[in-house]
Design a protein around this motif. Sequence first.
Motif: not given
Length: 467
Positions: A434-463
Amino acid sequence: MTDLFRKIAPVADELGRLFADQGHELALVGGPVRDILLGRVGNDLDLTTDARPERVLELVRDWADSVWTIGIDFGTVGVRKGSWQIEITTYRSESYDPKSRKPEVMYGETLEADLERRDFAVNAMAVRLPGHEFVDPYGGLKDLGGRRLRTPGTPEQSFGDDPLRMLRAARFAAQLGFSVEPAVVEAMTAMAERIEIVSAERIRDELDKLICGVHPREGLRLLVDTGLAAHVLPELPKLRLEIDEHHRHKDVYEHTLTVLDQAIAQEEDGNADRVLRWAALLHDIGKPKTRRHEPGGRVSFHHHEVVGAQLTKKRMTELRFPKDVVADVSRLVELHLRFHGYGSGEWTDSAVRRYVRDAGHLLNRLHKLTRADCTTRNKRKAAALSRTYDQLEQRIARLADEEELAKIRPELDGNEIQRVLGVGPGPIVGKAYKHLLDLRLDKGVIGKEAATEALLDWARDNGVAAS
């Protein structure tokens, strides 16, 4: 009529000779005869006979391509021969017990008696087979020429035998554009409450045929004016809200009928879109419950689309509509105001993406419903709304070309999320998705590398400890 009848005569006459050779009568009856006289020929034939259902089965078993007996308890045997769908029903009369939802069927002996129990004179005409003798004891041909609906006997007796015929009057008004005789309207009004003994499925079928007719406005008006709508679709007459003395808000009932007309005008290839039509009819049914009188004489209907979606789901479920139809219509009702947040085009690309995603497969219908919902008489305002919606559709088309909007999903799927986070299936994957879907809707296509970094940032922020 002879020329028109030739189109169906071979199969009808063949069956007629089969019955006659065995000492039985057979006649084409009801709607097909009416439609032939109106210049319309379909592939469904209704026939009636003096033979009992078991005897009909014996006669058609070797002749038909297939036979079905789902209606045999009501005297009807179904037959397919080539492209023809044929129903053969034993002469009968039927009536309702005051407390029963099902008709009591009694077999008759003559064609004339069978025609007498038909709903309307235009449906009480027959053609005997194979000789083509036209039988019209109740003046159906004259009524057809006058485009009017009248019962063979008294309307009180007809509606007493089968209350569903009151809905059929409205349905035929919608399908054929016929007027209804005053005596029939009076009986419908006096007997409206009796419709409640009829099953929800039979009521649904009549309402659905009405709404998909050529002139649904006429049928709906008849239902409301006679009081039948209060029993089968009570949300519709409730739209006749009391208009304030300064006319500061629209007559919601008249507005609704106009929206329906305008939605129909946008249909493609002349095919009735039942989902769009039902959504147009029900889109404002939340207004009576949400009406508030505001300071200065204003009237508001806050969140009527949400309440309307709930009422739509409830009503259509009670009428036994298929679940997918219920879901689609109620979703359109819920979304029908969304466009008005667009203003003069202030939406971000993210908001446009969410609009498309929320509409899903209903997007084209939502376009039509939104345009149909503009009923203002102010030409300048109407033109401005139309231009604004044109701009929104252009933005949707542009983004669709760039990003495949119809297939919007996160750039990492569930398996990839599990691999990046080092977790197995479970709630964490759903939250990350759901977090990545919201990101996709907000930012459009950012590429898998950037999506992976965003996922890791979310994981750290959410323990969530990624391995």
